[in-house]
Design an enzyme around this catalytic site. Structure first.
Site, PDB file in Angstrom:
ATOM      1  N   TRP A   3     -16.710   4.129  16.077  1.00 38.94           N
ATOM      2  CA  TRP A   3     -16.996   2.815  15.498  1.00 38.94           C
ATOM      3  C   TRP A   3     -17.037   1.741  16.581  1.00 38.94           C
ATOM      4  O   TRP A   3     -17.130   0.559  16.268  1.00 38.94           O
ATOM      5  CB  TRP A   3     -15.963   2.465  14.439  1.00 38.94           C
ATOM      6  CG  TRP A   3     -14.589   2.119  14.970  1.00 38.94           C
ATOM      7  CD1 TRP A   3     -13.973   2.651  16.064  1.00 38.94           C
ATOM      8  CD2 TRP A   3     -13.672   1.170  14.420  1.00 38.94           C
ATOM      9  NE1 TRP A   3     -12.728   2.102  16.225  1.00 38.94           N
ATOM     10  CE2 TRP A   3     -12.511   1.184  15.231  1.00 38.94           C
ATOM     11  CE3 TRP A   3     -13.705   0.316  13.324  1.00 38.94           C
ATOM     12  CZ2 TRP A   3     -11.407   0.382  14.979  1.00 38.94           C
ATOM     13  CZ3 TRP A   3     -12.602  -0.490  13.080  1.00 38.94           C
ATOM     14  CH2 TRP A   3     -11.464  -0.454  13.896  1.00 38.94           C
ATOM     15  N   ASP A   4     -16.961   2.149  17.855  1.00 36.14           N
ATOM     16  CA  ASP A   4     -16.854   1.177  18.935  1.00 36.14           C
ATOM     17  C   ASP A   4     -18.048   0.222  18.997  1.00 36.14           C
ATOM     18  O   ASP A   4     -17.951  -0.859  19.581  1.00 36.14           O
ATOM     19  CB  ASP A   4     -16.684   1.896  20.278  1.00 36.14           C
ATOM     20  CG  ASP A   4     -15.387   2.692  20.317  1.00 36.14           C
ATOM     21  OD1 ASP A   4     -15.290   3.665  19.548  1.00 36.14           O
ATOM     22  OD2 ASP A   4     -14.488   2.352  21.105  1.00 36.14           O
ATOM     23  N   GLU A  13      -4.727   4.802  12.492  1.00 34.78           N
ATOM     24  CA  GLU A  13      -4.812   6.219  12.880  1.00 34.78           C
ATOM     25  C   GLU A  13      -3.475   6.953  12.867  1.00 34.78           C
ATOM     26  O   GLU A  13      -3.452   8.173  12.740  1.00 34.78           O
ATOM     27  CB  GLU A  13      -5.473   6.397  14.257  1.00 34.78           C
ATOM     28  CG  GLU A  13      -6.934   5.991  14.293  1.00 34.78           C
ATOM     29  CD  GLU A  13      -7.622   6.360  15.595  1.00 34.78           C
ATOM     30  OE1 GLU A  13      -6.946   6.405  16.635  1.00 34.78           O
ATOM     31  OE2 GLU A  13      -8.838   6.589  15.563  1.00 34.78           O
ATOM     32  N   LYS A  35      -0.501   2.348  15.537  1.00 32.34           N
ATOM     33  CA  LYS A  35      -1.068   2.587  16.864  1.00 32.34           C
ATOM     34  C   LYS A  35      -1.803   1.354  17.366  1.00 32.34           C
ATOM     35  O   LYS A  35      -1.750   1.005  18.542  1.00 32.34           O
ATOM     36  CB  LYS A  35      -2.027   3.779  16.805  1.00 32.34           C
ATOM     37  CG  LYS A  35      -2.768   4.060  18.107  1.00 32.34           C
ATOM     38  CD  LYS A  35      -3.757   5.195  17.928  1.00 32.34           C
ATOM     39  CE  LYS A  35      -4.590   5.429  19.187  1.00 32.34           C
ATOM     40  NZ  LYS A  35      -5.610   6.490  18.995  1.00 32.34           N
TER      41      LYS A  35
END
Length: 801
Positions: free
Chosen positions: A355-356, A494, A614
């Protein structure tokens, strides 16, 4: 050591070499090569790697007793090799020299960001006191995407004799750059052939094992002078080299030029990759001419992507922009490729597309919109695969994969290795279905910034509708709650991939997932209503769109569940029941706890038990949407969100995030610039130095973090200016940090090129270049005005509300 347009390293440090190789990559959007020394073929300190955009291959491995498939971006034959040694008159040749040899006395290298070259300078002194200075300049041509070149200059200091040089192409390469992947199959190439063409050219061809992509490289080596007049070819099954002996006279430079071409069978308008490669080096000019045209191409590119920030932050941002442009250049617009999360800089994440692009396209939209469209076309071409995946999962519409590569199937691995424990663990990150919302967001943002209604009303509309259909099919009505729910997902965090002790994977009602799903459903309905009648009819026929579907989307968008606890937005339903982590205790014991999930698993515990993230999850909402738009979204959902709730939410997760991703600091900086500006710089600084200081502890050596790099650029461009492109206008709401209170950007907005936007102290200046285009509508908080081409306006910034 850095200067505004250079990135330099003094001295040689074998332990830092792989990091430097990633940061000194040269590329042009078609292919890129790591900044490894040309004298070495590989080893613990070095990893030469060359990667062509979109060149993938699939291999089967056995992992912990399971058979798994992985598709990787292929490490192509190494075109860099050029080694040398001193040949004293009347004596045997000396050892082959390299920066790792004890004869090395001095070493430095400089990356020229303005002109896209890497220059290395080394000095060696042998046991007899013979000193040899070597200067090498490297380029991967930005104007001619298939060409690269090396110019190596040898100067004997106080002696005369000869230098033996070997130059060529090494086909004995594997994908061996990532230690934790080394138990997996890594031989992607087969069918090697080598040969020579004309006295100065050798070539090597091969193909990938599964995807059957044919690859060819040709290398031309020429010297300023040489014994026997010409290089001598030396061919083997996997290598094609030239050998030559170069006379050297004290104080007089002797030069070797190596020009290389690379083609694959994915390239258009060629008969064969081999013929194209051989012809390209035959026609290529000398190095000096290549460098001149390469510089002109870079000059033109820098004009299209101008960002002016003073000081050290500006130097790092230039490096980030350099690597973004090397990965996604105008040449990318001609290719069928996505945004590899680690650029074309290494083998981490196997070169996959995540998804960057959510962090990349907003910057490109305002500089290189043709590249943004090409990257969205990559997603459109894989829409049938996403629709197939949705049907297989019992859903409607399109379920895009969390990791994509060649053909659009799900490429997320089924198991991942915890290096701390040595355990192979189930990988559930494929449940991050919010990637579909990211694609829809990029479609919409591209349309708003570019004004490309042709794309938005056709391919863009198809993607938006199919992603909306997926969310509509995933939403389940809960009569007791009086809300729709989306179950069994993994959010951007995540870490939380299941409830503690549960057999089922995923969590329910991830707030980020649900809110962005509501946004997609709302935008899809809005777009369908706005389409011209003929276009809407074609879309209905093509997708068999039921007239009642948009009404259902609207209903779901208004009634998706967003959980809360103790006055803050919950990351997901049941989050408040998780235990609190002893953050101070874990920091005392381990120091760096970014990868808290690995630490806990190695202790026999699981991060699923704790309120620990995270990376930014709920706070991602503040990254995607301005305060006004986010408030509007929550009103749409009928959920409370005022400054008090949002500030409390930010504070809650700020103290419960380990920042195990380079994207996390960026998002926190973005959000804090609006919520608590004095704290934003700490996170901004971490985002800036994420790769140059390798804050993740060794990950940059495996490839730069492209999303984080592009995100820092966009933090200046949109984050601190509050720049939005919506409702046919440029919206501004500046929030400059004290440490970055003076900067300028030039953007391309629709038909207007080079709109100049500058923030200075308490003022903003916007200038629109002269053209025949209509005026630009500008909104600065509660003020609105039209700026005609050829005019500018300077405005005092209003105080923060």
């Amino acid at each position: 050591m850095t200067r505004p347009w250079t990135w330099s390293y003094e001295g040689y440090d074998a332990g830092a070499e792989r990091l430097r190789e990633s940061l000194c990559v040269l590329g042009n959007g078609y292919f890129a090569t790591r900044g490894a020394a040309s004298e070495v073929l590989g080893g613990p300190a070095h990893y030469p790697g060359t990667y062509a955009a979109g060149c993938y291959n699939r291999l089967t491995s056995t992992v912990d007793g399971h058979t798994v498939e992985n598709e990787d971006m292929v490490n192509l034959p190494n075109w860099l090799p050029l080694r040398y040694r001193i040949c004293p008159a009347g004596s045997a040749p000396g050892p082959w020299l390299s920066p790792d040899h004890p004869f090395l006395t001095e070493h430095r290298q400089t990356l020229d960001l303005r002109h896209g070259t890497l220059t290395r300078w080394s000095a060696y002194e042998d046991d007899a006191g013979r000193r040899l200075c070597v200067e090498q300049c490297r380029l991967v041509h930005m104007g001619e995407p298939h060409l690269a070149a090396l110019r190596t200059c040898f100067t004997a200091d106080g002696w005369s004799g000869a230098v033996e040089v070997e130059s060529g192409i090494d086909g004995a390469v594997r994908n061996a750059g990532i230690a934790r992947y080394r138990d997996l199959a890594d031989q992607h190439l087969t069918g090697w052939e080598t040969g020579d063409e004309r006295p100065d050219t050798v070539w090597l061809s091969c193909r990938t094992l599964d995807s059957d992509i044919r690859i060819a490289l040709a290398a031309r080596t020429r010297a300023s002078a040489g014994r026997d007049g010409m290089p001598r070819p030396r061919l083997s099954a996997l290598r094609a080299f030239h050998s030559l002996v170069l006379p050297v006279i004290a104080g007089t430079p002797a030069v070797v030029e190596k020009t290389v071409s690379l083609y694959t069978s994915r390239d258009p308008a060629i008969d064969s990759p081999l013929h194209a490669a051989v012809d390209a080096v035959a026609l290529a000019p000398h190095f000096r001419q290549l460098r001149a045209s390469h510089r002109r191409a870079w000059d033109a590119l820098w004009r299209q992507a101008r960002l002016e920030v003073p000081g050290e932050a500006g130097a790092i941002l230039r490096l980030h922009l350099f690597h973004l442009l090397q990965t996604l250049s105008p040449h990318t617009a001609e290719l069928d490729v996505g945004v590899p999360a680690r650029g074309l800089h290494g083998e981490a994440y196997r070169g996959h597309v995540f998804w960057d692009e959510l962090f990349v396209l907003p910057f490109l939209n305002l500089h290189l919109p043709q590249v943004s469209r090409a990257l969205l076309d990559y997603r459109y071409r894989r829409l049938p695969a996403a629709c197939h995946a949705a049907r297989e999962a019992g859903r409607g519409g399109a379920m895009y994969p969390w990791q994509s590569a060649g053909d659009g199937r799900e490429e997320t691995q089924q198991f991942h290795l915890n290096p701390r424990s040595g355990h192979w663990l189930p990988d559930r990150s494929r449940l991050q279905h919010h990637v579909g919302s990211a694609i829809a967001y990029n479609v919409w943002q591209y349309g708003q910034a570019s004004g490309d209604t042709e794309f938005l009303h056709t391919r863009g509309a198809e993607m938006l509708v199919q992603i909306a259909r997926f969310w509509a099919s995933a939403a389940e009505w809960d009569a007791a709650l009086g809300r729709y729910r989306i179950r069994g997902v993994v959010g951007p965090d995540e870490y939380h991939d299941a409830y503690p002790g549960a057999d089922a994977a995923g969590v329910d009602d991830n707030a980020y997932t649900n809110v962005t799903a509501a946004w997609v459903l709302w935008r899809a309905r809005e777009l369908c209503q706005a389409l011209p009648e003929a276009t809407r009819r074609q879309l209905d026929e093509r997708l068999r769109l039921d007239p009642e579907e948009p009404e259902r989307w609207d209903d779901i968008a208004h009634r998706l569940h967003v959980p809360y606890h103790r006055g803050v937005i919950s990351q997901f339903s049941g989050y408040e029941e998780l235990a609190e982590l002893d953050w101070a205790g874990y920091r005392r014991r381990y120091g760096d706890i970014r990868r808290l999930d690995r630490i806990l698993e190695a202790e026999g515990d699981t991060v699923n038990r704790y309120q620990a993230s995270k990376q930014a999850d709920v706070l991602m909402l503040g990254y995607l949407f301005s305060p006004a738009e986010l408030a509007s979204l929550f009103r749409l959902l009928g959920c409370p969100l005022d400054d008090g709730i949002w500030h409390a939410t930010v504070d809650h997760y700020l103290h419960r995030t380990s920042h195990g991703s380079t994207l996390s600091a960026l998002v926190h900086a973005w959000v804090l610039a609006r919520v608590h500006r004095p704290d934003a710089w700490t996170y901004c600084e971490e985002a800036l130095t994420g790769d140059v200081a390798d804050v993740q502890g060794g990950t940059t050596a495996e490839g730069i973090h492209l999303g984080a790099m592009a995100g820092t650029l966009d933090f200046v461009q949109r984050g601190m200016t509050g720049l939005e492109t919506r409702d046919q206008a440029l919206w501004l709401d500046p929030a400059p940090l004290r440490e970055l209170s003076k900067f300028g950007v030039r953007i391309r907005y629709r038909r207007h090129w080079d709109i100049d936007l500058r923030i200075r102290a308490e003022q903003v200046r916007i200038a629109v270049p002269a053209s025949e285009c209509p005026p630009v509508r500008v909104r600065l908080r509660d003020r609105s005005f039209a700026l005609a081409p050829g005019t500018s306006r300077r405005l005092d910034l209003p105080e923060d509300p």
